[in-house]
Structure formats: C-alpha cells, structure tokens
Write a protein that holds these residues in place. Structure first.
Motif, PDB file in Angstrom:
ATOM      1  N   MET A  77       0.843  -1.200   0.000  1.00  0.00           N
ATOM      2  CA  MET A  77       0.000   0.000   0.000  1.00  0.00           C
ATOM      3  C   MET A  77       0.876   1.247   0.000  1.00  0.00           C
ATOM      4  SD  MET A  77      -2.911  -0.682   2.863  1.00  0.00           S
ATOM      5  CE  MET A  77      -3.738  -2.261   2.982  1.00  0.00           C
ATOM      6  N   ASP A  78       0.388   2.291  -0.674  1.00  0.00           N
ATOM      7  CA  ASP A  78       1.023   3.594  -0.502  1.00  0.00           C
ATOM      8  C   ASP A  78       0.289   4.306   0.629  1.00  0.00           C
ATOM      9  OD1 ASP A  78      -1.351   4.624  -1.577  1.00  0.00           O
ATOM     10  OD2 ASP A  78      -0.442   5.248  -3.460  1.00  0.00           O
ATOM     11  N   GLU A  79       0.753   5.464   1.010  1.00  0.00           N
ATOM     12  CA  GLU A  79       0.197   6.160   2.167  1.00  0.00           C
ATOM     13  C   GLU A  79      -1.286   6.492   2.000  1.00  0.00           C
ATOM     14  OE1 GLU A  79       1.225  10.308   4.318  1.00  0.00           O
ATOM     15  OE2 GLU A  79       2.921   8.908   4.182  1.00  0.00           O
ATOM     16  N   ASP A  80      -1.668   7.002   0.823  1.00  0.00           N
ATOM     17  CA  ASP A  80      -3.078   7.321   0.581  1.00  0.00           C
ATOM     18  C   ASP A  80      -3.943   6.051   0.623  1.00  0.00           C
ATOM     19  OD1 ASP A  80      -2.615  10.056   0.318  1.00  0.00           O
ATOM     20  OD2 ASP A  80      -2.332   9.922  -1.859  1.00  0.00           O
ATOM     21  N   GLY A  81      -3.431   4.971   0.063  1.00  0.00           N
ATOM     22  CA  GLY A  81      -4.156   3.702   0.087  1.00  0.00           C
ATOM     23  C   GLY A  81      -4.347   3.188   1.511  1.00  0.00           C
ATOM     24  N   PHE A  82      -3.333   3.366   2.342  1.00  0.00           N
ATOM     25  CA  PHE A  82      -3.441   2.948   3.739  1.00  0.00           C
ATOM     26  C   PHE A  82      -4.499   3.767   4.461  1.00  0.00           C
ATOM     27  CE2 PHE A  82      -2.294   3.555   8.220  1.00  0.00           C
ATOM     28  CZ  PHE A  82      -2.442   2.256   8.668  1.00  0.00           C
ATOM     29  N   VAL A  83      -4.518   5.074   4.254  1.00  0.00           N
ATOM     30  CA  VAL A  83      -5.510   5.931   4.910  1.00  0.00           C
ATOM     31  C   VAL A  83      -6.912   5.481   4.514  1.00  0.00           C
ATOM     32  CG1 VAL A  83      -6.446   8.282   5.032  1.00  0.00           C
ATOM     33  CG2 VAL A  83      -3.977   7.906   5.195  1.00  0.00           C
ATOM     34  N   GLU A  84      -7.134   5.227   3.253  1.00  0.00           N
ATOM     35  CA  GLU A  84      -8.450   4.763   2.786  1.00  0.00           C
ATOM     36  C   GLU A  84      -8.799   3.419   3.422  1.00  0.00           C
ATOM     37  OE1 GLU A  84     -12.096   4.492   0.968  1.00  0.00           O
ATOM     38  OE2 GLU A  84     -10.800   6.238   1.132  1.00  0.00           O
ATOM     39  N   TYR A  85      -7.848   2.501   3.411  1.00  0.00           N
ATOM     40  CA  TYR A  85      -8.045   1.183   4.030  1.00  0.00           C
ATOM     41  C   TYR A  85      -8.377   1.323   5.517  1.00  0.00           C
ATOM     42  CZ  TYR A  85      -6.796  -3.327   6.082  1.00  0.00           C
ATOM     43  OH  TYR A  85      -6.807  -4.486   6.803  1.00  0.00           O
ATOM     44  N   ALA A  86      -7.594   2.129   6.232  1.00  0.00           N
ATOM     45  CA  ALA A  86      -7.773   2.280   7.678  1.00  0.00           C
ATOM     46  C   ALA A  86      -9.125   2.902   8.026  1.00  0.00           C
ATOM     47  CB  ALA A  86      -6.633   3.121   8.259  1.00  0.00           C
ATOM     48  N   LYS A  87      -9.638   3.729   7.161  1.00  0.00           N
ATOM     49  CA  LYS A  87     -10.930   4.384   7.406  1.00  0.00           C
ATOM     50  C   LYS A  87     -12.117   3.484   7.081  1.00  0.00           C
ATOM     51  CE  LYS A  87      -9.970   8.637   8.775  1.00  0.00           C
ATOM     52  NZ  LYS A  87     -10.406   9.090  10.102  1.00  0.00           N
ATOM     53  N   THR A  88     -11.887   2.374   6.357  1.00  0.00           N
ATOM     54  CA  THR A  88     -13.022   1.582   5.871  1.00  0.00           C
ATOM     55  C   THR A  88     -12.974   0.091   6.200  1.00  0.00           C
ATOM     56  OG1 THR A  88     -11.937   1.251   3.732  1.00  0.00           O
ATOM     57  CG2 THR A  88     -13.410   3.165   3.924  1.00  0.00           C
ATOM     58  N   PHE A  89     -11.832  -0.445   6.663  1.00  0.00           N
ATOM     59  CA  PHE A  89     -11.750  -1.890   6.851  1.00  0.00           C
ATOM     60  C   PHE A  89     -12.662  -2.364   7.977  1.00  0.00           C
ATOM     61  CE2 PHE A  89      -9.008  -0.816  10.328  1.00  0.00           C
ATOM     62  CZ  PHE A  89      -8.917  -1.933  11.149  1.00  0.00           C
ATOM     63  N   ASP A  90     -12.971  -3.634   7.933  1.00  0.00           N
ATOM     64  CA  ASP A  90     -13.809  -4.278   8.934  1.00  0.00           C
ATOM     65  C   ASP A  90     -13.029  -5.470   9.465  1.00  0.00           C
ATOM     66  OD1 ASP A  90     -16.045  -4.861  10.449  1.00  0.00           O
ATOM     67  OD2 ASP A  90     -17.121  -5.839   8.827  1.00  0.00           O
ATOM     68  N   ALA A  91     -13.222  -5.830  10.704  1.00  0.00           N
ATOM     69  CA  ALA A  91     -12.518  -6.965  11.290  1.00  0.00           C
ATOM     70  C   ALA A  91     -13.396  -7.614  12.352  1.00  0.00           C
ATOM     71  CB  ALA A  91     -11.189  -6.516  11.896  1.00  0.00           C
ATOM     72  N   LYS A  92     -13.119  -8.878  12.597  1.00  0.00           N
ATOM     73  CA  LYS A  92     -13.837  -9.596  13.644  1.00  0.00           C
ATOM     74  C   LYS A  92     -13.156  -9.336  14.986  1.00  0.00           C
ATOM     75  CE  LYS A  92     -15.630 -13.129  10.632  1.00  0.00           C
ATOM     76  NZ  LYS A  92     -15.649 -14.522  10.232  1.00  0.00           N
ATOM     77  N   PRO A  93     -13.881  -9.604  16.080  1.00  0.00           N
ATOM     78  CA  PRO A  93     -13.294  -9.412  17.410  1.00  0.00           C
ATOM     79  C   PRO A  93     -12.010 -10.206  17.572  1.00  0.00           C
ATOM     80  CG  PRO A  93     -15.653  -9.844  17.573  1.00  0.00           C
ATOM     81  CD  PRO A  93     -15.248 -10.091  16.145  1.00  0.00           C
ATOM     82  N   PRO A  94     -11.147  -9.750  18.451  1.00  0.00           N
ATOM     83  CA  PRO A  94     -11.300  -8.593  19.333  1.00  0.00           C
ATOM     84  C   PRO A  94     -10.779  -7.287  18.741  1.00  0.00           C
ATOM     85  CG  PRO A  94      -9.352  -9.808  19.994  1.00  0.00           C
ATOM     86  CD  PRO A  94      -9.964 -10.565  18.841  1.00  0.00           C
ATOM     87  N   MET A  95     -10.481  -7.236  17.449  1.00  0.00           N
ATOM     88  CA  MET A  95      -9.928  -6.028  16.822  1.00  0.00           C
ATOM     89  C   MET A  95     -10.951  -4.896  16.839  1.00  0.00           C
ATOM     90  SD  MET A  95      -7.580  -4.390  15.321  1.00  0.00           S
ATOM     91  CE  MET A  95      -7.664  -2.748  14.619  1.00  0.00           C
ATOM     92  N   PRO A  96     -10.635  -3.782  17.520  1.00  0.00           N
ATOM     93  CA  PRO A  96     -11.551  -2.638  17.559  1.00  0.00           C
ATOM     94  C   PRO A  96     -11.372  -1.736  16.327  1.00  0.00           C
ATOM     95  CG  PRO A  96      -9.705  -2.212  19.000  1.00  0.00           C
ATOM     96  CD  PRO A  96      -9.493  -3.595  18.411  1.00  0.00           C
ATOM     97  N   PHE A  97     -11.771  -2.219  15.160  1.00  0.00           N
ATOM     98  CA  PHE A  97     -11.567  -1.494  13.899  1.00  0.00           C
ATOM     99  C   PHE A  97     -12.199  -0.102  13.926  1.00  0.00           C
ATOM    100  CE2 PHE A  97     -15.423  -3.932  13.471  1.00  0.00           C
ATOM    101  CZ  PHE A  97     -16.319  -3.037  12.905  1.00  0.00           C
TER     102      PHE A  97
END
Length: 157
Positions: free
Chosen positions: A85-105
């Motif tokens: 990922m580049d930096e912009d791609g990471f920001v987009e990913y971090a703002k939208t990803f979903d995860a199962k517990p116990p990760m507090p996405f």
C-alpha cells in the motif's frame, strides 16, 4: 492582568498541542501505535516486557488465537498487511476496513488522518515484513495454535 496572561498561555498551549496532533512523522506514528494499543496484540512479547518494543517483532503479528462465537481470529502482521500500500491507500483502508473481534476497527476509523499517515510511516520504517499469521477460522473449527476463549458471560441459575 494575571487573567489575560493565563488565558494567553492557555491559548498558546492549545495551539501548540494542535500543531503536534497534526504532525505527520515516524516518531508520531510510533506514539500512535503505543497509545492506540496496536502493539498490545500485534507485537509478540510487548505485554510481557512491560511495554518495551522489540524492533524485530514490532507489529509482525502474534500466532495466538482469539476464539469466540465468530470463530478464531489472529492479530495480523501489520507490516505484511500494508507492504504493497502507498500512504493514501493505507488511509483509505484504515478508514473503511472491517474486522472480527477482538480487533476494535472502529477505533482506527476514528483516528485523525494525520495519525493514520504517521502510523503508516512508522510501520513502513520497521523494515522487512516477516511471516503471515494463521488465517482466521470459522466457528466450530479447531485451531492448531494456542488460543484464548472469549466466551460471553453466563448468567447464574
């Protein structure tokens, strides 16, 4: 006069804090990774060492499963997760990803963009990605690694 000086000092302090919060840097990313709890799950030995970061293990994931009604999940290797990922791609990913517990996405979704950019720069600065962690397992499938059971509380009879 004292009141004016105190208010001026508080204003300067508030504006300097705002500048620090907007700073994008590897050092800020390290702080974000600590205060946001990234190392708590994603760095082997972090909790046992009292919060000392082993640069070799930092954010490479931990093969300890977290089992609950959702199945068994693992703290992924963040270095590997973002290696392409580049930096912009990471920001987009971090703002939208979903995860199962116990990760507090949802906590990651709430981070300011400057903190996400700093976190990206810090993770990238850590070096070689390392190995993939075990894949998540569906409910009922037995893990072959150590795991912690996170069962819902039971009501007394």
């Amino acid at each position: 006069m004292k009141r004016v000086l105190i208010l001026a000092a508080l204003g300067a302090l508030a504006s300097s804090s705002a500048v620090v919060a907007q700073e994008v840097s590897v050092e800020r990313g390290k702080l974000v990774s600590i205060t946001s709890g990234c190392h708590d799950c994603h760095t082997a030995g972090y909790n046992e060492s009292g919060g000392k970061i082993d640069p070799e293990a930092a954010l490479k994931g931990v093969p300890l499963g977290w089992q609950g009604p959702w199945g068994t999940t693992y703290a992924v290797n963040l270095r590997l997760e973002i290696k392409d990922m580049d930096e912009d791609g990471f920001v987009e990913y971090a703002k939208t990803f979903d995860a199962k517990p116990p990760m507090p996405f949802y906590n990651v979704h709430a981070m300011p963009e400057s903190d996400l950019r700093s976190l990206y720069q810090y993770i990238k600065s850590l070096g070689e990605p390392g190995d993939r962690m075990p894949e998540a397992l569906p409910p009922g499938e037995a893990p072959t690694t150590p795991y912690i059971v996170m069962a819902p509380p039971m009501m007394p009879n």
